[in-house]
Design an enzyme around this catalytic site. Sequence first.
Site, PDB file in Angstrom:
ATOM      1  N   SER A 111      41.351  32.660  44.352  1.00 15.21           N
ATOM      2  CA  SER A 111      39.901  32.857  44.455  1.00 15.21           C
ATOM      3  C   SER A 111      39.446  33.024  45.902  1.00 15.21           C
ATOM      4  O   SER A 111      39.847  32.266  46.787  1.00 15.21           O
ATOM      5  CB  SER A 111      39.170  31.666  43.831  1.00 15.21           C
ATOM      6  OG  SER A 111      37.782  31.799  44.051  1.00 15.21           O
ATOM      7  N   THR A 120      35.043  30.091  36.885  1.00 15.29           N
ATOM      8  CA  THR A 120      35.807  31.319  36.665  1.00 15.29           C
ATOM      9  C   THR A 120      36.766  31.138  35.497  1.00 15.29           C
ATOM     10  O   THR A 120      36.711  30.127  34.791  1.00 15.29           O
ATOM     11  CB  THR A 120      36.475  31.769  37.990  1.00 15.29           C
ATOM     12  OG1 THR A 120      37.098  33.026  37.793  1.00 15.29           O
ATOM     13  CG2 THR A 120      37.497  30.767  38.492  1.00 15.29           C
ATOM     14  N   LYS A 123      34.202  29.995  31.506  1.00 11.90           N
ATOM     15  CA  LYS A 123      32.782  30.373  31.546  1.00 11.90           C
ATOM     16  C   LYS A 123      32.051  30.031  30.248  1.00 11.90           C
ATOM     17  O   LYS A 123      30.869  29.669  30.274  1.00 11.90           O
ATOM     18  CB  LYS A 123      32.640  31.862  31.852  1.00 11.90           C
ATOM     19  CG  LYS A 123      33.022  32.170  33.292  1.00 11.90           C
ATOM     20  CD  LYS A 123      32.853  33.618  33.634  1.00 11.90           C
ATOM     21  CE  LYS A 123      33.379  33.856  35.034  1.00 11.90           C
ATOM     22  NZ  LYS A 123      33.356  35.243  35.422  1.00 11.90           N
ATOM     23  N   ASN A 159      39.425  45.345  22.587  1.00 12.83           N
ATOM     24  CA  ASN A 159      40.089  44.102  22.989  1.00 12.83           C
ATOM     25  C   ASN A 159      41.397  43.938  22.241  1.00 12.83           C
ATOM     26  O   ASN A 159      41.575  44.442  21.130  1.00 12.83           O
ATOM     27  CB  ASN A 159      39.171  42.905  22.684  1.00 12.83           C
ATOM     28  CG  ASN A 159      39.652  41.638  23.355  1.00 12.83           C
ATOM     29  OD1 ASN A 159      40.079  41.672  24.507  1.00 12.83           O
ATOM     30  ND2 ASN A 159      39.611  40.522  22.647  1.00 12.83           N
ATOM     31  N   TYR A 181      39.382  41.614  41.609  1.00  9.24           N
ATOM     32  CA  TYR A 181      39.292  41.895  43.051  1.00  9.24           C
ATOM     33  C   TYR A 181      40.528  41.437  43.824  1.00  9.24           C
ATOM     34  O   TYR A 181      40.712  41.795  44.978  1.00  9.24           O
ATOM     35  CB  TYR A 181      38.027  41.274  43.645  1.00  9.24           C
ATOM     36  CG  TYR A 181      37.934  39.767  43.526  1.00  9.24           C
ATOM     37  CD1 TYR A 181      37.279  39.178  42.449  1.00  9.24           C
ATOM     38  CD2 TYR A 181      38.503  38.929  44.482  1.00  9.24           C
ATOM     39  CE1 TYR A 181      37.195  37.808  42.323  1.00  9.24           C
ATOM     40  CE2 TYR A 181      38.422  37.559  44.367  1.00  9.24           C
ATOM     41  CZ  TYR A 181      37.761  36.999  43.288  1.00  9.24           C
ATOM     42  OH  TYR A 181      37.680  35.634  43.164  1.00  9.24           O
TER      43      TYR A 181
END
Length: 496
Positions: free
Chosen positions: A246, A291, A295, A377, A455
Site C-alpha cells: 500500500s 482496502t 471494504k 465476474n 496501482y
Amino acid sequence: MPDICLCLTAETMAQNNALFRQYRSHVDMVELRVDLLDASEQENLRADPKAGVSDFHGVDSILTVRREVDGGHWKGSETDRIALLKRMLSAGFTHIDIEADLPGLPDRLGIVQSARAAGITVIASRHCMDSVPADLDTELQRLSAIGDCAKIAARPTGIADFRRLLHAARAHAEPHVVLGMGSYGVASRIMGHAFGNLFTFSSAADVQQAASGHIAPDVLQTLFAHGKTGSVTRYFAVAGDPVAHSKSPEYHNRRFRADGLNALYVPFRVDDFDEFMELARELPLSGISVTVPHKESAARAAATVNEGVTATRACNTLIREPDGAYRGVNTDIEGFLSCIRDRLSTFRGATVLGAGGAARAAVYALASGGVPVLVCNRTLSRAQTLVAELGAILRDQGQSAPLSAAALPGDGTELGVYGDLIVQTSSVGMHPDLEGDPIPAYRFGGTETVYDIIYTPPMTPILKRAEQAGCATVNGSGMFDAQADAQYRLFRTVLP
Ligand code: NAP
C-alpha cells in the site's frame, strides 16, 4: 518517543561500522549481533572485546549473542556463548541482552550481576518465533524481575494476537519493549509509543534483517516520525490483506508532515475486521483507510454511512466521531471518476471486470454518469447480485443506465458498445498474483480504453496486452491519488 535501535547484522565489524556510519543520523542505539559475525570476527572480539564498540561513540549499544532457538545464528555451545558474553562485559556496551526464557541457563544470574556491577543495563528477553504466548502478563513480570528492561518479541498470527501484545505492553508499568514479529506485527515497530516501548529495532535496507518485519531507520525516522515529536497525538491506519504494497502510509504521513501535524499513519495487516475495529476503538484510531478485502465489512461496521457507501455497500474510509462511533465514507467513487470524467460522455457502454467493493464503486460511478455497464465476474452470481442491488438503488435515485451481468469474456467474446471502456477491478495482477490476467483469452481490438484500477504495479499484464494491441490505457495511480486526497481532507476534519 521510543529510540531507534539499528541492528548490526553484517558478517564483519568493518561492514557493521560502515552501516553505523551510513545510518548514524537516524539512530539512537545500535545492537551488535555477535552471532551473525563470521567465526574469525568472533575470535577477534574474544581477543579484543573493545573492538566491538570502538566505532559507536555517542550512542547506546546492546551486546547480543542470539541462539538459534530465538531466531539467531549462534552455532556454538551454551557454555561458549556465556563465556563470550562474560568476556565482552568489559568492552564498553551500555546494554546486554540476556535470554531469560530457559530456566537454569548456566551462570545466567552471574552475568546479570556482573553486568549490573559494570553499569550495564540488562535486557531480559524472550523470543517466540511462531506464536504469541498465552501468559504475556506473567512473562513480562518475570522478565522485569530478572533485568532492567523486559523484552518480548513474539509472532502474531492474526490481529487478535496483536491486540494481546498491546494489552500486555500497556498493562506493564516497568520498562519494556514488546514487539510483534512478521507481517501482523509491523505496526508494533512503528507505533512503539502506543505500547510504551523504550525503543524499537530496525535493520538497514538491503542487508540481512535481524528479525522479520524490521523497517529501515531512515524510513522509521522520516516517514513514521520517530524521534521528531514528543508523543503522537492522533493515530490513523490502513487495514487490508495484503497491505505491505500500500502507498497509503507514505501518502498520508508525508501530508501530515508537510502540514506540520502530530499524527501518525500505520499499516495493519488485518485478517479479522471485527477484531480490528475493537483495536481501533482501544488505540483509538482517528481515521482508517480500508482496502482489500475488508471494504464490505467496514460498511457494516460503520455506525453511519454516506450515500456512496449505501449504494456500493463498500466503505474505504472510516472517521472517528467525537462520541467514538465511526462514520463510513466511500472516496473510491470520486477517485475512480477523476481519471475519466472528461471522457465519460464518449463511452457508449463499459465492461467492469470484478464484482467486489471496487467494482461496486466503478459501476455506481459509471451508471450515475449515464453509461450502461456490463459486469463480468469469475463468480457470476456475485455479478448478478451486484447488478440487481445497484440497479434498484439507481432506479430509486432516478438513474436509468442499464446494468447487466455476464461471465468473464474469453476467446471470441464480442463486447460491442460495452467494449468502449473496460475497467479492471479484480485483484488479479496485484501481489501475489503479479503475472495474472483476469481475461487472458480475450483479444483486444485496439479501440477499447482499458482502465486497470490496480496501482502497484503500475503496469499489469492486462494493461501491457491492451497497450500492445493499440488500446488507450489508464492505470490506478490517478484513482489512488484522488481517493487518497479526498480521504486526507476527511482526516483533517478530525484533527485539531
Ligand atoms: P474484493 O472486494 O476482494 O474483490 C476482488 C474481486 O477480484 C472479486 O470480484 C473476485 O472475484 C476477483 N478475483 C479475485 N481473484 C480472481 C481470480 N483469480 N480470477 C478472477 N477474478 C478474481 O477487492 P476490491 O476491494 O474490489 O479491490 C479490487 C482491486 O482494486 C484491488 O487490487 C485493489 O488494490 C484495487 N483498488 C484500487 C484502488 C485505487 O485507488 N487505485 C482503489 C480500490 C481498489 P470473485 O467474486 O469470483 O471472488
